[in-house]
Structures are given as C-alpha cells and as structure tokens.
Design a protein around this motif. Structure first.
Motif, mmCIF file in Angstrom:
data_model
loop_
_atom_site.group_PDB
_atom_site.id
_atom_site.type_symbol
_atom_site.label_atom_id
_atom_site.label_comp_id
_atom_site.label_asym_id
_atom_site.label_seq_id
_atom_site.Cartn_x
_atom_site.Cartn_y
_atom_site.Cartn_z
ATOM 1 N N ILE A 1 14.941 49.491 71.766
ATOM 2 C CA ILE A 1 13.871 49.910 70.851
ATOM 3 C C ILE A 1 12.656 50.295 71.690
ATOM 4 O O ILE A 1 12.154 49.487 72.469
ATOM 5 N N PRO A 2 12.178 51.534 71.569
ATOM 6 C CA PRO A 2 11.036 51.972 72.382
ATOM 7 C C PRO A 2 9.796 51.116 72.136
ATOM 8 O O PRO A 2 9.547 50.658 71.007
ATOM 9 N N ILE A 3 9.006 50.929 73.182
ATOM 10 C CA ILE A 3 7.756 50.181 73.053
ATOM 11 C C ILE A 3 6.788 50.910 72.128
ATOM 12 O O ILE A 3 5.960 50.300 71.458
ATOM 13 N N GLY A 4 6.905 52.228 72.059
ATOM 14 C CA GLY A 4 6.052 52.996 71.153
ATOM 15 C C GLY A 4 6.378 52.750 69.697
ATOM 16 O O GLY A 4 5.543 52.989 68.822
ATOM 17 N N VAL A 5 7.582 52.262 69.428
ATOM 18 C CA VAL A 5 7.961 51.905 68.056
ATOM 19 C C VAL A 5 7.502 50.484 67.750
ATOM 20 O O VAL A 5 6.918 50.221 66.694
ATOM 21 N N LYS A 6 7.751 49.552 68.667
ATOM 22 C CA LYS A 6 7.416 48.153 68.431
ATOM 23 C C LYS A 6 5.917 47.902 68.453
ATOM 24 O O LYS A 6 5.392 47.166 67.612
ATOM 25 N N ALA A 7 5.208 48.512 69.405
ATOM 26 C CA ALA A 7 3.794 48.195 69.590
ATOM 27 C C ALA A 7 2.851 49.154 68.881
ATOM 28 O O ALA A 7 1.732 48.778 68.536
ATOM 29 N N SER A 8 3.276 50.403 68.662
ATOM 30 C CA SER A 8 2.357 51.412 68.116
ATOM 31 C C SER A 8 2.772 51.959 66.764
ATOM 32 O O SER A 8 2.084 52.819 66.212
ATOM 33 N N GLY A 9 3.888 51.490 66.234
ATOM 34 C CA GLY A 9 4.287 51.927 64.893
ATOM 35 C C GLY A 9 4.851 53.319 64.819
ATOM 36 O O GLY A 9 4.882 53.918 63.737
ATOM 37 N N GLY A 10 5.309 53.871 65.950
ATOM 38 C CA GLY A 10 5.901 55.199 65.935
ATOM 39 C C GLY A 10 7.355 55.156 65.485
ATOM 40 O O GLY A 10 7.900 54.097 65.163
ATOM 41 N N ILE A 11 7.984 56.313 65.454
ATOM 42 C CA ILE A 11 9.399 56.394 65.128
ATOM 43 C C ILE A 11 10.109 57.167 66.232
ATOM 44 O O ILE A 11 9.539 58.074 66.849
ATOM 45 N N LEU A 12 11.360 56.791 66.480
ATOM 46 C CA LEU A 12 12.166 57.445 67.512
ATOM 47 C C LEU A 12 12.926 58.604 66.880
ATOM 48 O O LEU A 12 13.708 58.411 65.943
ATOM 49 N N ASP A 13 12.692 59.789 67.384
ATOM 50 C CA ASP A 13 13.338 60.994 66.867
ATOM 51 C C ASP A 13 14.291 61.528 67.928
ATOM 52 O O ASP A 13 13.862 61.930 69.016
ATOM 53 N N GLN A 14 15.591 61.526 67.639
ATOM 54 C CA GLN A 14 16.576 62.043 68.587
ATOM 55 C C GLN A 14 16.835 63.512 68.295
ATOM 56 O O GLN A 14 17.362 63.876 67.245
ATOM 57 N N VAL A 15 16.467 64.364 69.216
ATOM 58 C CA VAL A 15 16.578 65.808 69.047
ATOM 59 C C VAL A 15 17.975 66.300 69.431
ATOM 60 O O VAL A 15 18.593 67.097 68.725
ATOM 61 N N LEU A 16 18.480 65.836 70.559
ATOM 62 C CA LEU A 16 19.820 66.212 71.028
ATOM 63 C C LEU A 16 20.745 65.011 70.864
ATOM 64 O O LEU A 16 20.571 63.997 71.532
ATOM 65 N N ARG A 17 21.713 65.136 69.985
ATOM 66 C CA ARG A 17 22.692 64.067 69.811
ATOM 67 C C ARG A 17 23.913 64.286 70.702
ATOM 68 O O ARG A 17 24.703 63.357 70.903
ATOM 69 N N GLU A 18 24.070 65.487 71.207
ATOM 70 C CA GLU A 18 25.140 65.801 72.144
ATOM 71 C C GLU A 18 24.573 66.667 73.263
ATOM 72 O O GLU A 18 23.635 67.445 73.027
ATOM 73 N N VAL A 19 25.136 66.536 74.437
ATOM 74 C CA VAL A 19 24.804 67.417 75.547
ATOM 75 C C VAL A 19 26.089 68.045 76.056
ATOM 76 O O VAL A 19 27.173 67.466 75.934
ATOM 77 N N GLU A 20 25.952 69.232 76.614
ATOM 78 C CA GLU A 20 27.119 69.926 77.156
ATOM 79 C C GLU A 20 27.203 69.668 78.654
ATOM 80 O O GLU A 20 26.209 69.818 79.367
ATOM 81 N N ILE A 21 28.388 69.287 79.101
ATOM 82 C CA ILE A 21 28.588 68.986 80.519
ATOM 83 C C ILE A 21 29.820 69.724 81.025
ATOM 84 O O ILE A 21 30.644 70.214 80.233
ATOM 85 N N GLU A 22 29.930 69.773 82.341
ATOM 86 C CA GLU A 22 31.124 70.338 82.982
ATOM 87 C C GLU A 22 31.625 69.322 83.995
ATOM 88 O O GLU A 22 30.856 68.828 84.827
ATOM 89 N N CYS A 23 32.912 69.015 83.927
ATOM 90 C CA CYS A 23 33.502 68.040 84.835
ATOM 91 C C CYS A 23 35.022 68.128 84.752
ATOM 92 O O CYS A 23 35.578 68.846 83.901
ATOM 93 N N LEU A 24 35.698 67.401 85.616
ATOM 94 C CA LEU A 24 37.149 67.314 85.554
ATOM 95 C C LEU A 24 37.561 66.502 84.327
ATOM 96 O O LEU A 24 36.812 65.623 83.872
ATOM 97 N N PRO A 25 38.741 66.779 83.769
ATOM 98 C CA PRO A 25 39.163 66.055 82.559
ATOM 99 C C PRO A 25 39.128 64.543 82.708
ATOM 100 O O PRO A 25 38.752 63.830 81.758
#
Length: 236
Positions: free
Chosen positions: A114-138
């Motif tokens: 839980i971010p300190i900005g949520v616990k101490a300052s009353g903010g909310i956590l907003d997740q913009v990217l729920r997935e990222v694209e990567i390249e790697c071996l299987p």
C-alpha cells in the motif's frame, strides 16, 4: 510436466455449420499454425483450454499439442473467441513455437503493498498499465511482474524503468511510460472568475428573446386575408 493438448483433425468444409457441429459434439474448433509445418484445422477440448487460460501463466502457457498423423509441437494460445451471452469458448488459435527463439508477449504487472501516499495522505493508487509487452525466450516468460509500491508518495509515479529488469527479458514499452501513480481524490475548486463567467452565461441564456420568424402581428395578417376574400371579382 507440461500440459498436453490432444487434438483431432477436422475434416470437410470449414464453415459456420461445420463449426457448430463441432461445438454441439462438446469440442471447439481451432487452428494450429506457425513455423515448421502447414496450418491445420483441429478440434480441442474446451475444458482443457479453459484450464490453461485460467492458470497462473494464462495465455503465455507453453504446452504440447498432439495431433494424429503430425509430430507433437510446442504451442501457445494466441487468440480466442467467446460467445458474448453465455461466455463460452467458440474458437481458438494455437501457434507453434521454437524454444530457442525469442517471443513477444504481454505480461501482467502485479502491484504489491500500500503506497505511503494512500496511507498517510489519503490518495488513491491508479494503475495505468496492467500489462507490459516484453521479448524473451519462451522458457523465461514470467507468469507476472511483481513491483513494490509501498514507498510511492502522493503524486508519485511508477514507470516502466522502475520495474524489475534483467538480461533475460527486454521491455518493449517506453521506459518513461507510466505504470501506476498516486493521485488526489479531491477536485479543484473553481476560481471566482470561472464562477462569475458561468453565472453570466446562464443569465444570458435565460433572458434571451426568441427569434421572430416574420414581422407583424398574427391578427393583422388574419384581417388582411378576410378583406381579400370579401372583395368582389373585377368585371371583364
């Protein structure tokens, strides 16, 4: 042990009626394609495909496909279709893969803490990217990417550059792309000038006179029409 999907070749015409017959029989139509062999139309068990999709690795799961008369192949689910009302699988695309060649896949980002900005300052956590694209071996495809957001303060931003990096995977998203941030839930109050401008616009809209379509009063037009009707016709 890797999952083994035993598939059966589809024969005949590949139209909607044929696909419907496959589904009525308890299977779902699928296509297996990719390097090393020609594409083949097959039918597979929907329960087995659903189990793969809902597993920890999801659609990035690597499994064996066995088709009668064809060599066993490593494959992944690259596309699937669901019936919108009953949410049932109706078609699957499988792709053959080579274990020694890098793949481009999308992986879920899992935020921990839980971010300190949520616990101490009353903010909310907003997740913009729920997935990222990567390249790697299987073999190096992670089931998800974990990142601790406990130290994220109010208005703090977590970027792709802050995600765990290694020499086994390469991020294809921009390093500056925002993954998550802590924002304030308070709306900014309007300035006095904005309030006055809004009030003036509302007053102008209320007091504006309707547009006059024609000049003159309606009763004058009626009198003119009656006089014209009573006037005798001119003699020839």
């Amino acid at each position: 042990m890797p999952e083994v999907v035993v598939a059966k070749l589809r024969e005949g015409k590949f139209n909607k009626n044929a696909a419907r017959r496959v589904r009525v029989a308890g299977k779902i139509p699928a296509v297996l394609y990719g390097p090393g062999a020609n594409p083949v139309a097959i039918e597979v068990d929907p329960k087995q495909i659903s189990r793969i999709l809902f597993s920890e690795t999801g659609h990035n799961t690597i499994f064996d496909v066995e088709v009668a008369g064809h060599a066993a192949a490593k494959a992944m689910i690259v596309d699937w279709q669901r019936e919108p009302i009953k949410d049932m699988l109706i078609h699957i695309d499988l792709k053959r893969i080579a274990l020694d060649k890098a793949l481009r896949v999308k992986v879920r980002v899992k935020l921990l803490g839980i971010p300190i900005g949520v616990k101490a300052s009353g903010g909310i956590l907003d997740q913009v990217l729920r997935e990222v694209e990567i390249e790697c071996l299987p073999a190096d495809i992670p089931s998800h990417i974990d990142v601790d957001v406990s130290n994220l303060e109010m208005h703090g931003v977590l970027r792709v550059s802050d995600l765990p990096h290694s020499d086994k995977i390469e991020y294809l998203n921009s390093e500056d792309a925002t993954v998550a941030h802590v924002v304030s839930i308070r709306e900014e109050a309007a300035t006095p000038a904005e309030v006055d401008a809004a009030a003036a616009a509302a007053a102008a809209a209320t007091t504006a006179e309707p547009e006059v379509a024609k000049k003159g009063k309606p009763e004058d037009a009626a009198k003119t029409a009656d006089a014209a009707a009573k006037k005798p016709a001119a003699k020839k």
